[in-house]
Design an enzyme around this catalytic site. Structure first.
Site: not given
Ligand code: UD1
Ligand code: CA
Length: 495
Positions: A13, A19, A85, A108-109, A373, A387
């Site tokens: 998260a 967006r 990630t 988390g989303d 009331y 009433a």
């Molecule tokens: C990631 C995956 C992708 C997958 C997609 C599904 C990777 C490299 N890619 O894409 O294969 O199809 O999710 O939604 O893993 N987050 C962090 N820290 C960071 C970046 C992200 O905690 O530095 C968390 C975000 O808060 C979110 C989740 O990781 O909850 C996914 O991040 P997001 O940027 O939406 O996904 P992608 O990396 O584009």
């Molecule tokens: Ca995403």
């Protein structure tokens, strides 16, 4: 096979969620009466993990405060400047004490993900003694997602390629990475230490772990779900509304399957934590929020909103709004009642049309039927409030309480000026302004004696329809002109 509890779940998260275009961090936006993050944490907790970690960074203080309020048992890990990630999971792992076993990674989303799906993922992962098991889905438009690379016959997972790094041919793959995985903890720690940022986004990709594990000769697998919504994230407010509607649809279906009648699912909104007894009937236009609890056989609606409100068995709440209220078994509320915090209506009691209540205990079988009331009050069992009665609880400086005993009859259009006490079995006349206590069994009256000015309309409203009507009545019954004023009209009560 019974799923074993994972050693840890790491919920990511830390992302910015730009967006959403919001001052509120993305994961704190709500659907179904809980934040996105709370949904993710509850699903994670449903697997019974020994350790649960949430990784934060963007709007760290707000997210951490939300977690300490709603899920104080969760460990918070801070992601540093390294993006991606993979780095997020690596930072999460610093808070994990275990060094072996299964670790789940979720987002988390992703609010519709359920614990049962995570448990199935753990079961499949452990049954296959896999190093990594990724939850995947086939989607109509895979744009933006990581694609699952498989061996020519499709039986083996080779790795994941991110959309931005993918070739045209790879972009044609419609099996996507949900971002939810089960890992062997030791493999994960080791592989992450070997992940680089050498890719189109300059990030540490968690997805690289699959290829690393495979090249080490470990088994990498996928579980394909056909419930695409369950793994979908909310990235903007359009998706937030879509996921909210889908969650509501699933919640309503769960209640209907458990024996609740919902007449019109299209106009009924029920939060995830609401409980409803069997054979309750939910009529069109109802919203049940927060920790609302509806008893068996109760009838709610149409057009009713209840938040954190308890409704007893067999009660009826018609076209009303309630917040932090308790409505007893068999009681009736509405239409057009407004029950504010601290309203407690006893069994078989009544709060009728155009009545507002606040911080008021209304006893069993007691009734406030019309246009009143009732604030800061105690009303005994079997009492009837006439009433248009107002409990004047506020003197402009402080609030005071009114106590009305059992089986009291308050006349119509009374003002009960707090603090004041009306004893058991007492009564008041219509139009009384009660400023002094009324002892048990007494009648309190202070309406001014009525005086009739005979012939007033004939003299002062000559030529009107009223004059003509009066004249005709007097000609028909000349004795009526001298009818005495009713001496005991204070005992007339509206029923
Ligand atoms: C990631 C995956 C992708 C997958 C997609 C599904 C990777 C490299 N890619 O894409 O294969 O199809 O999710 O939604 O893993 N987050 C962090 N820290 C960071 C970046 C992200 O905690 O530095 C968390 C975000 O808060 C979110 C989740 O990781 O909850 C996914 O991040 P997001 O940027 O939406 O996904 P992608 O990396 O584009
Ligand atoms: Ca995403």
């Amino acid at each position: 096979m019974e799923a074993s509890a994972p050693a840890a779940v790491i919920v990511l998260a830390a992302g910015a969620g730009t967006r959403m275009k919001s001052r509120t961090p993305k994961v704190l936006h709500e659907i179904g009466g809980r934040s996105l993050l709370a949904h993710a944490v509850i699903a994670a907790e449903g697997t019974g993990p020994a350790e649960l970690v949430v990784v934060v960074r963007h709007e760290r203080e707000k997210v951490a405060a939300h977690l300490s309020e709603h899920a104080p048992e969760v460990a918070i890990a801070d992601q540093d400047d390294v993006p991606g990630t993979g780095r997020a999971v690596q930072c999460g792992l610093e808070k994990v004490a275990a060094d072996s076993g299964t670790v789940l990674v979720t987002y988390g989303d992703v609010p519709l993900l359920e614990a049962a799906t995570l448990r199935e993922l753990v079961t499949a992962h452990e049954a296959a003694s896999a190093a990594v098991t990724v939850l995947t889905a086939r989607v109509g438009d895979p744009t933006g997602y990581g694609r699952i690379l498989r061996s020519a016959d499709g039986s083996e997972v080779l790795g994941i390629v991110e959309h931005k790094d993918a070739t045209e041919a790879q972009r044609a793959i419609d099996e996507i990475n949900s971002g939810i995985y089960a890992f062997d903890l030791a493999v994960l720690r080791d592989a992450l230490s070997r992940v680089s940022t050498d890719n189109a986004q300059g990030e540490m990709y968690l997805t690289d772990v699959l290829e690393i594990a495979r090249s080490d000769g470990r088994s990498v697998r996928a579980v394909v779900t056909d419930d695409v919504m369950m793994v979908e994230g909310a990235n903007d407010r359009v998706q937030l509304a879509q996921l909210g509607a889908e969650m509501n649809r699933r919640t309503l279906e769960r209640h209907m399957r458990a024996g609740v009648t919902i007449i019109d699912p299209a106009t009924t909104w029920i939060d995830a934590d609401v409980t409803i007894g069997q054979d309750a009937r939910i009529l069109p236009g109802v919203q049940l929020h927060g920790a609302t609890d509806i008893g068996e056989g109760a009838i709610i609606g149409p057009d009713t909103t209840l938040r954190d409100t308890e409704v007893g068995a067999g009660a009826e709440v018609l076209r009303s709004h309630a917040l932090l209220a308790q409505i007893g078994a068999g009681a009736t509320v509405g239409p057009f009642s407004y029950l504010r915090a601290g309203t407690e209506l006893g069994a078989n009691g009544k709060i009728g049309g155009f009545v507002e209540t606040k911080n008021a205990r209304i006893g069993d079988g007691a009734k406030v039927p019309h246009l009143s009331y009732v604030g800061d009050a105690e009303i005994g069992e079997g009492t009837n409030i006439g009433a248009a009665t107002i409990f004047a609880n506020y003197d402009g400086v402080s609030k005071h309480r009114t106590t009305v005993g059992k089986h009291v009859r308050i006349g119509s259009d009374n003002v009960l000026v707090a603090p004041v006490t009306i004893g058991d079995g007492a009564a008041t006349g219509a139009g009384t302004t009660v400023r002094k206590d009324v002892p048990p069994g007494a009648l309190g009256v202070n309406a001014v004696a009525q005086r009739n000015v005979e012939g007033w309309t004939l003299r002062r409203r000559a030529g009107t329809a009223a004059e003509a009507a009066a004249r005709a009545a007097l000609e028909a019954d000349p004795a009526a002109a001298a009818a005495p004023a009713v001496e005991d009209n204070e005992e007339h009560q509206q029923r």
